[in-house]
Scaffold this motif. Structure first.
Motif, PDB file in Angstrom:
ATOM      1  N   VAL A 118    -111.581-119.159 -81.973  1.00 42.25           N
ATOM      2  CA  VAL A 118    -111.066-120.375 -82.610  1.00 42.25           C
ATOM      3  C   VAL A 118    -111.764-120.621 -83.942  1.00 42.25           C
ATOM      4  O   VAL A 118    -111.117-120.906 -84.948  1.00 42.25           O
ATOM      5  CB  VAL A 118    -111.225-121.596 -81.668  1.00 42.25           C
ATOM      6  CG1 VAL A 118    -110.861-122.892 -82.360  1.00 42.25           C
ATOM      7  CG2 VAL A 118    -110.375-121.404 -80.418  1.00 42.25           C
ATOM      8  N   CYS A 119    -113.104-120.519 -83.965  1.00 39.85           N
ATOM      9  CA  CYS A 119    -113.852-120.784 -85.205  1.00 39.85           C
ATOM     10  C   CYS A 119    -114.404-119.512 -85.844  1.00 39.85           C
ATOM     11  O   CYS A 119    -114.973-119.561 -86.925  1.00 39.85           O
ATOM     12  CB  CYS A 119    -114.983-121.774 -84.944  1.00 39.85           C
ATOM     13  SG  CYS A 119    -116.335-121.120 -83.928  1.00 39.85           S
ATOM     14  N   GLU A 120    -114.256-118.394 -85.171  1.00 38.91           N
ATOM     15  CA  GLU A 120    -114.692-117.075 -85.629  1.00 38.91           C
ATOM     16  C   GLU A 120    -116.204-116.921 -85.776  1.00 38.91           C
ATOM     17  O   GLU A 120    -116.682-116.030 -86.455  1.00 38.91           O
ATOM     18  CB  GLU A 120    -113.978-116.683 -86.926  1.00 38.91           C
ATOM     19  CG  GLU A 120    -112.468-116.569 -86.752  1.00 38.91           C
ATOM     20  CD  GLU A 120    -111.742-116.076 -87.986  1.00 38.91           C
ATOM     21  OE1 GLU A 120    -112.395-115.846 -89.031  1.00 38.91           O
ATOM     22  OE2 GLU A 120    -110.522-115.902 -87.894  1.00 38.91           O
ATOM     23  N   HIS A 121    -116.973-117.769 -85.113  1.00 42.14           N
ATOM     24  CA  HIS A 121    -118.430-117.654 -85.125  1.00 42.14           C
ATOM     25  C   HIS A 121    -118.900-116.924 -83.869  1.00 42.14           C
ATOM     26  O   HIS A 121    -118.254-116.993 -82.836  1.00 42.14           O
ATOM     27  CB  HIS A 121    -119.089-119.041 -85.161  1.00 42.14           C
ATOM     28  CG  HIS A 121    -118.995-119.699 -86.492  1.00 42.14           C
ATOM     29  ND1 HIS A 121    -117.974-120.570 -86.820  1.00 42.14           N
ATOM     30  CD2 HIS A 121    -119.776-119.612 -87.581  1.00 42.14           C
ATOM     31  CE1 HIS A 121    -118.136-120.998 -88.050  1.00 42.14           C
ATOM     32  NE2 HIS A 121    -119.227-120.429 -88.540  1.00 42.14           N
TER      33      HIS A 121
END
Length: 177
Positions: A118-121
């Motif tokens: 979702v946040c690519e972290h």
């Protein structure tokens, strides 16, 4: 040696461990949840006997954690897919992975990383309070009696201890998620 079944112990950890306490079962679920779903691929990845793998898969299907889905008609072939019950195990495996990464990773680092798509972290799993989002730890939480608690095998000391806590703080059993 025959293992004592824990399915009748009035403890959710005991009941879950009754099914998932076996290392192979946890690793089978790890593989299925990341996309290894075919019997031969599971056997190859895990390196365990086909008999043991078949028995563990059969139990996971019987318990409603996995289901078999046909992916080929001729000859008929099936793969294993996690049900909702099986998918709900993923955060448990992530928490176990985070603990293993902290205490047992080799000097080079953990063997796998988790990216939150979702946040690519890159993410480190944290068990947190649904209300305030703070991490939950053994030093800042208290187990209180639940409606299914009882004293018996596996809770002969723990059950009365938790029950006594409920008598000390009767309003502490307020609404849970």
């Amino acid at each position: 040696m025959t293992r004592t079944p824990l399915s009748e112990v009035a403890c959710s950890i005991a009941r879950a461990t009754d099914l998932f306490g076996d290392a192979w079962t946890a690793l089978i679920m790890r593989d299925v949840l990341v996309g290894i779903r075919r019997f031969d691929a599971l056997a190859q990845d895990l390196g365990l006997s086909r008999k043991v793998l078949a028995a563990r898969l059969s139990r996971l299907v019987q318990e409603g954690v996995l289901t078999r889905e046909q992916y080929q008609d001729s000859p008929p072939r099936e793969e294993y897919v996690a049900t909702e019950k099986g998918q709900d195990l993923y955060p448990v495996l992530l928490a176990l992975m985070a603990w293993g990464d902290k205490w047992y990773a080799e000097p080079a680092g953990p063997p796998a990383l988790i990216r939150h798509d979702v946040c690519e972290h890159l993410a480190t799993p944290v068990v947190s309070c649904h209300a305030c989002r703070a991490p939950l730890t053994a030093t800042d939480t208290t187990q209180l009696p639940g409606p299914g608690g009882r004293v018996g095998p596996g809770t002969r000391v723990l059950g009365p201890m938790i029950a006594a806590r409920g008598q000390e703080a009767p309003d502490a059993t307020a609404e849970s998620p």
